[in-house]
Design an enzyme around this catalytic site. Structure first.
Site: not given
Lengths: 549, 261
Positions: A327, A347
């Protein structure tokens, strides 16, 4: 903010200096350019840990002999069974059930619920507590093409493109076509989705999506799914029996080679139990706690690949197990939060990645493997990483942009768990950025299954992270919560059909385990340990050196 | 050589790297003294001391509720609480984890509610209405949830308020372990959240519509077509996908190409 050291606080000023200009562009919808398909491949090859050839070796025995795997996984698979088969009395079953589900995370619980609805008695074996799984830790959301401008067609394209076209197409089709059904199922079970006052689902982009189809429940979507499913299973405890702290250690076959149960091991009393079942679902989750290549992990304590080990000995095939998802945004500061997952939703809400100079260096929503490669490149190759007091490297994740883009209080509202986890250490992520670096997150491959969760061994089904093929060599955000439920439910359905017509009564056998042990010897593998390991070993060296065994 | 050094620092697994010159501090695990480096969480400190968890350890990330912990400091009368994986060990902490606590959890059928939701709550959890308002639950909650307040909302029949207020609950059970009225707050809250999610929160009409479309088999042909395509052609479709703008309003935005919706 007192949570950061003086040095880091000084560096944050550089990120703050570039923020007004970045904000202006973001408001206009202008992005840092994404990589082309060719660049993606180049960067992956050069920077992604999966593409490094050291630390890997070929399997020497079993159905996938010759398959190249990370050393940690290969040696686990090729260890001797932890079970002394001679000491197990298979003549008398301690439990008899229609369906045995191994693993009580999202996939196992979904399988149990569906099988119960179809009239089966279900026994669930789980290593820790019901719900202890990676499902509970999934934060950002669950995908499903439920909006008018979207469809399973586009969801499929995203899944298969994100997986670099290595996914099993039938599995990707099942995943995306079932997705709206899963969202609906969860809504019917009383899950608290993030919704507009009209009832319309709030949706967002995730890395690699062309449509906003990320459904969420704050930043604890997986925890909410898990507690709802667990609560429902508890309401049906007349038919769904849960055995906690009793992991399966080997599958049991019958004399015809069909799955017929498992040997469970009570972690507290150290007893074994023989379970006879008409069908078996393996839903034990992933391998993050093997710490491939030494990476920290976001995974649950129990993520030790038990199901892979057991199923491989029973003759199940594996696929893509050499592919690991890192990740892109694992916390690296403060030390207490190391390995902690920072959801992609951060994000998705507009936070950008910045180097030590406060500059952007990549599109923030590339597919995860590409995004990770971008961060690794920036730190190791370009040399513009930020160094923490404990010598770790990372980049900034500029979370203060979120409140600026969506209004004061958005971080606290949309990311409550993350907000609290940093606030504990005096870091207010709505005001100052986080420091991140890629962390071991997901097992992309696993046991080979078809679109109905069948493994190729009669009576043996598999679903969730332990199974492979759905995501190919890279998974997009929001598709694992979906995966565990789609294939968990499909496993429950097909296992129920199978169990209803299965013939029972033939003798139980562990011969496949004995045969596998012999193969290990014949191949000259000098295995030091036994597997499945069940739990990771974090005892420090200074303690180990003094332990009396 | 600098690069080699950088690569090395990545290989840390789950073991903590104490900052250079980290001070050693005494902690008392169930009363017995151990000396551990400062800055570790209670969980990592307990492991550093040599314990291997079976119970009392789960996600190690503050969301699963496996590691509820009580502690006191030597010389301080106050009983404190936290999650072992989230609370930093401090000098002279006397630590006891609570890996399990029996809770009252009556079964129910969400599909067949016998009466109005708040009446159901009263039937299943009459003890909720005996809350004495001492606030110990709120002081105990490691997630900083105002537990007593959501119990008060339940008593008033404000299930929406109680569902939202209790949402961050990780179901560790610390609140129930300290309640003088013997309420299992976290299981009552679980019931309330599901009732709220199912019966009070408005339904998503677009999901129902899409479910009907999926069940009618509408997308199977489209998906079959994609599955049987050559990889180059799928790649082309992938690259040419139209991206929905980030700030588009849900349900309003439509792509230029509506053929495969």
């Amino acid at each position: 903010m007192s949570g950061y050291t003086t040095v880091l606080s000084e560096l944050i000023k550089k990120a703050e200096a570039t923020r007004p200009a970045r904000m202006e562009k973001a408001r206009k919808g202008e992005h840092f350019p994404a990589l082309t398909m060719e660049q993606r491949q180049q960067w992956l090859k050069k920077y992604h840990p999966d593409y490094k050839s050291d630390g890997r070796r070929k399997l020497l025995i079993g159905p996938n002999k010759g398959m190249e795997l990370p050393e940690e996984v290969a040696s686990l698979i090729e260890s001797r069974s932890r079970l002394n088969t001679k000491a197990v009395d298979l003549k008398k079953a301690d439990y008899e059930t229609d369906l045995l589900v191994i693993g009580a995370g999202g996939a196992g619980t979904a399988a149990a619920l569906v099988a119960q609805e179809l009239g089966l008695k279900v026994l669930v074996s789980t290593k820790l507590r019901h719900g202890d799984s990676n499902t509970v830790m999934a934060e950002g959301g669950i995908q499903g093409a439920t909006q008018e401008g979207d469809s399973p067609y586009f969801h499929y394209l995203d899944v298969i493109g994100g997986g670099h076209f290595s996914n099993a197409p039938a599995l990707a089709a099942a995943l995306t076509n079932d997705a709206p059904l899963i969202i609906n199922w969860l809504e019917d079970l009383g899950m608290m989705f993030d919704k507009a006052p009209s009832g319309r689902m709030k949706v967002r982009h995730g890395g690699g999506t062309c449509r906003k189809r990320m459904h969420s429940s704050g930043d604890m979507t997986g925890a909410e799914i898990m507690r709802v499913l667990r609560d429902e299973a508890r309401n049906r405890d007349n038919d769904i029996k849960m055995l906690e702290f009793s992991p399966a250690v080997e599958l049991i076959l019958d004399s015809a080679g069909k799955a017929a149960g498992a040997v469970l091991y009570n972690l507290e009393t150290k007893e074994y139990y023989v379970v006879r079942a008409k069908a078996v679902v393996v839903a034990t989750g992933g391998f993050g706690r093997l710490h491939i290549q030494g990476f920290p992990t976001t995974n649950h304590y129990g993520a030790t690949a038990d199901g892979i080990v057991m199923a491989y000995r029973a003759g199940a095939k594996l696929q893509d197990l050499d592919s690991t998802q890192y990740h892109p945004t694992g916390a690296i500061f403060p030390e207490q939060n190391v390995g902690l997952l920072i959801t992609e939703k951060v994000r998705g809400l507009g936070a950008q990645l910045l180097n030590v100079d406060g500059e952007q260096f990549c599109f923030p929503l590339e597919p995860r493997d590409v995004e990770s490669a971008c961060v690794i490149r920036e730190c190791l190759d370009i040399g513009k990483g930020v160094v923490t007091p404990t010598g770790r490297f990372g980049v900034w994740l500029d979370s203060p942009m979120i409140d600026l883009l969506h209004g004061e209080g958005t971080v606290r509202k949309e990311l409550p768990a993350k907000y609290i986890q940093f606030k504990r250490y005096d870091i207010d992520i709505s005001r100052v950025p986080m420091l991140i670096y890629p962390t071991l997150h997901y097992q992309n491959g696993g046991i080979q299954i078809d679109e109905w969760s069948r493994t190729g061994i009669d009576g043996l089904f598999s679903a969730g992270e332990v199974a492979g093929g759905v995501h190919g060599r890279n998974r997009l955000m929001g598709n694992s919560l979906l995966d565990v439920l789609v294939f968990g439910r499909r496993a429950g359905l097909k296992a129920a059909e199978y169990a209803k017509s299965a013939k029972t009564g033939s003798p139980l056998s562990l011969k496949h385990v004995e045969d596998f042990n012999k193969e290990i010897e014949a191949a000259g593998i000098r295995s030091t340990g036994v597997s499945p390991i069940l739990l990771p070993d974090y005892a420090p060296d200074h303690v180990k050196a003094r332990q009396i065994v | 050589m600098a690069e080699e050094k950088k690569l090395k620092t990545l290989a840390t697994g789950d073991k903590t790297i104490p900052p250079e010159g980290a001070k050693m501090i005494p902690i008392y695990i169930m009363g017995r003294e151990y000396v551990v480096p400062e800055t570790l969480t209670i969980m990592k400190a307990v492991e550093y001391a040599g314990y291997s968890y079976v119970r009392g350890c789960g996600c190690r990330g503050g969301i699963c509720g496996a590691c509820g912990t009580f502690y006191r400091f030597i010389g301080d009368y106050r009983l404190r609480s936290g999650l072992a994986c989230q609370t930093v060990a401090e000098p002279n902490m006397i630590i006891m984890q609570l890996p399990f606590f029996p809770a009252n959890r009556p079964g129910y059928d969400l599909e067949k509610m016998q009466s109005a939701p708040h009446e159901e709550l009263r039937r299943l959890y009459p003890e909720v209405f005996k809350c004495v308002g001492c606030g110990t639950c709120t002081r105990t909650c490691p997630m900083d949830i105002d537990v007593m307040d959501y119990i008060a909302l339940m008593k008033r029949g404000d299930l929406k308020g109680a569902a939202i207020k209790s949402f961050d609950c990780v179901m560790c059970g610390l609140c129930a372990s300290r309640c003088p009225a013997q309420i299992s707050q976290f299981t009552a809250a679980m019931f309330v959240r599901r009732v709220y999610g199912k019966y009070i929160l408005p339904k998503a009409a677009h999901v129902k519509k899409r479910v009907d479309e999926v069940r009618s088999g509408k997308y199977e042909k489209m998906l079959d077509e994609l599955m049987s395509m050559k990889q180059e052609d799928v790649k082309k479709l992938y690259v040419e996908r139209e991206r929905e703008p980030d700030l588009a309003e849900a349900g309003k935005w439509m792509p230029k190409d509506t053929k495969n919706l």
